[in-house]
Design a protein around this motif. Structure first.
Motif, PDB file in Angstrom:
ATOM      1  N   THR A   1       0.827  -1.199   0.000  1.00 35.76           N
ATOM      2  CA  THR A   1       0.000   0.000   0.000  1.00 35.76           C
ATOM      3  C   THR A   1       0.867   1.257   0.000  1.00 35.76           C
ATOM      4  O   THR A   1       2.074   1.208   0.266  1.00 35.76           O
ATOM      5  N   ARG A   2       0.234   2.358  -0.293  1.00 30.45           N
ATOM      6  CA  ARG A   2       0.825   3.674  -0.056  1.00 30.45           C
ATOM      7  C   ARG A   2      -0.082   4.392   0.924  1.00 30.45           C
ATOM      8  O   ARG A   2      -1.284   4.526   0.682  1.00 30.45           O
ATOM      9  N   VAL A   3       0.486   4.819   2.047  1.00 29.26           N
ATOM     10  CA  VAL A   3      -0.301   5.411   3.114  1.00 29.26           C
ATOM     11  C   VAL A   3       0.070   6.881   3.284  1.00 29.26           C
ATOM     12  O   VAL A   3       1.177   7.316   2.938  1.00 29.26           O
ATOM     13  N   THR A   4      -0.894   7.635   3.816  1.00 31.91           N
ATOM     14  CA  THR A   4      -0.692   9.053   4.084  1.00 31.91           C
ATOM     15  C   THR A   4      -1.161   9.365   5.501  1.00 31.91           C
ATOM     16  O   THR A   4      -2.331   9.149   5.841  1.00 31.91           O
TER      17      THR A   4
ATOM     18  N   TYR B   1       3.104   9.845  12.605  1.00 31.79           N
ATOM     19  CA  TYR B   1       2.248   9.755  11.421  1.00 31.79           C
ATOM     20  C   TYR B   1       3.125   9.551  10.195  1.00 31.79           C
ATOM     21  O   TYR B   1       3.973  10.382   9.874  1.00 31.79           O
ATOM     22  N   VAL B   2       2.894   8.413   9.510  1.00 28.75           N
ATOM     23  CA  VAL B   2       3.769   7.945   8.433  1.00 28.75           C
ATOM     24  C   VAL B   2       3.124   8.204   7.078  1.00 28.75           C
ATOM     25  O   VAL B   2       1.924   7.946   6.882  1.00 28.75           O
ATOM     26  N   THR B   3       3.936   8.662   6.140  1.00 30.83           N
ATOM     27  CA  THR B   3       3.517   8.805   4.745  1.00 30.83           C
ATOM     28  C   THR B   3       4.559   8.126   3.866  1.00 30.83           C
ATOM     29  O   THR B   3       5.751   8.434   3.962  1.00 30.83           O
ATOM     30  N   GLY B   4       4.113   7.167   3.028  1.00 31.98           N
ATOM     31  CA  GLY B   4       5.044   6.470   2.158  1.00 31.98           C
ATOM     32  C   GLY B   4       4.568   5.073   1.806  1.00 31.98           C
ATOM     33  O   GLY B   4       3.378   4.778   1.878  1.00 31.98           O
ATOM     34  N   LYS B   5       5.514   4.208   1.421  1.00 30.18           N
ATOM     35  CA  LYS B   5       5.203   2.863   0.962  1.00 30.18           C
ATOM     36  C   LYS B   5       5.219   1.875   2.124  1.00 30.18           C
ATOM     37  O   LYS B   5       6.077   1.943   2.999  1.00 30.18           O
TER      38      LYS B   5
ATOM     39  N   ARG C   1       9.042   1.863   3.432  1.00 26.83           N
ATOM     40  CA  ARG C   1      10.194   2.281   2.628  1.00 26.83           C
ATOM     41  C   ARG C   1       9.967   3.700   2.110  1.00 26.83           C
ATOM     42  O   ARG C   1       8.858   4.060   1.706  1.00 26.83           O
ATOM     43  N   GLU C   2      11.044   4.459   2.141  1.00 27.06           N
ATOM     44  CA  GLU C   2      11.003   5.822   1.598  1.00 27.06           C
ATOM     45  C   GLU C   2       9.830   6.614   2.182  1.00 27.06           C
ATOM     46  O   GLU C   2       8.979   7.145   1.461  1.00 27.06           O
ATOM     47  N   VAL C   3       9.780   6.676   3.511  1.00 27.61           N
ATOM     48  CA  VAL C   3       8.658   7.323   4.177  1.00 27.61           C
ATOM     49  C   VAL C   3       9.126   8.575   4.922  1.00 27.61           C
ATOM     50  O   VAL C   3      10.305   8.730   5.265  1.00 27.61           O
TER      51      VAL C   3
ATOM     52  N   ARG D   1      10.859  13.393  10.066  1.00 26.62           N
ATOM     53  CA  ARG D   1      12.097  12.722   9.709  1.00 26.62           C
ATOM     54  C   ARG D   1      11.874  11.869   8.467  1.00 26.62           C
ATOM     55  O   ARG D   1      10.781  11.328   8.243  1.00 26.62           O
ATOM     56  N   GLU D   2      12.915  11.743   7.652  1.00 30.20           N
ATOM     57  CA  GLU D   2      12.879  10.852   6.498  1.00 30.20           C
ATOM     58  C   GLU D   2      13.492   9.513   6.908  1.00 30.20           C
ATOM     59  O   GLU D   2      14.570   9.477   7.501  1.00 30.20           O
ATOM     60  N   VAL D   3      12.778   8.421   6.559  1.00 31.26           N
ATOM     61  CA  VAL D   3      13.244   7.077   6.907  1.00 31.26           C
ATOM     62  C   VAL D   3      13.288   6.239   5.636  1.00 31.26           C
ATOM     63  O   VAL D   3      12.250   6.010   5.005  1.00 31.26           O
TER      64      VAL D   3
END
Length: 219
Positions: free
Chosen positions: A94-97, A114-118, A163-165, A177-179
């Protein structure tokens, strides 16, 4: 975040019947049969994240086996119960926002926010299920059933990775933060006991072999 079984569909499955206490299929009496089939469906956090896009879905192979016993008061109406082992699992991308998660970042530790990414999630659960239902036979070949079920999770696994969130961390101070990569494990958040509704239909080819499809909804 609570993880709950939201929707499961038991696909068309085989059914092997044994001789029962009933002299004929349309008489009153006991009806006992074995079940063997496959589960299809999904498991999701509740409430469902609002901005979630499904990129891939693999239901995996999830067998079902057990037995049901139905007592018919007459040629049409009966009540039944049973006991089955249900394997239920999936892999979904999924891709979540802005979804609230706790993720484990290598060399950093656990971050919550709160995570945004794959996101990729793998679910694998084994349930011991007991249904209680009413049954209605249209004729010797077709019947409907409806009722409830109680399930106990004998094993629970809800793991995945992101990944890439971007994550907006809540504490000790609010920061973004970028993870590049992190893992998550919500197996302990999956409900051990589940109560839900079931609705099904059954087609009998002959007195000993037939097919059925059950729809169950828990959460």
């Amino acid at each position: 975040m609570k993880i709950r079984q939201l929707l499961f569909l038991v696909g068309i499955c085989g059914m092997l019947r044994l001789p029962t206490a009933s002299a004929q299929q349309t008489d009153s009496g006991l009806d006992f049969h074995f079940l063997l089939g496959v589960n299809l469906g999904a498991t999701t956090p509740v409430p469902i994240p609002g901005d979630l896009k499904i990129k891939s879905y693999n239901p995996k192979f999830n067998p079902r086996m057990g037995a049901n016993l139905t007592y018919y008061f007459n040629e049409h109406f009966g009540i039944g119960t049973g006991l089955t082992l249900d394997w239920k699992g999936m892999k979904v991308g999924t891709r979540v926002t802005d979804v609230h998660l706790s993720i484990d970042v290598p060399n950093v530790g656990t971050l919550t926010g709160y995570v945004t990414g794959k996101n990729t999630t793998k679910v694998s659960t084994l349930y011991l299920v007991q249904p209680v239902y009413a049954s209605w036979r249209f004729n010797p070949r077709w019947q409907l059933k409806g009722g409830i079920y109680l399930a106990e999770a004998l094993s629970r696994s809800f793991k995945g990775n992101v990944r890439e969130v971007d994550i907006v961390v809540e504490s000790p101070v609010m920061q973004e933060r970028e993870v590049p990569y992190a893992t998550l494990n919500y197996g302990d958040h999956t409900r051990r006991f589940d109560l839900g509704l079931l609705l099904g239909t059954e087609f009998r080819m002959n007195p000993h072999v037939g097919f059925y499809a059950d729809f169950t909804w828990g959460g």
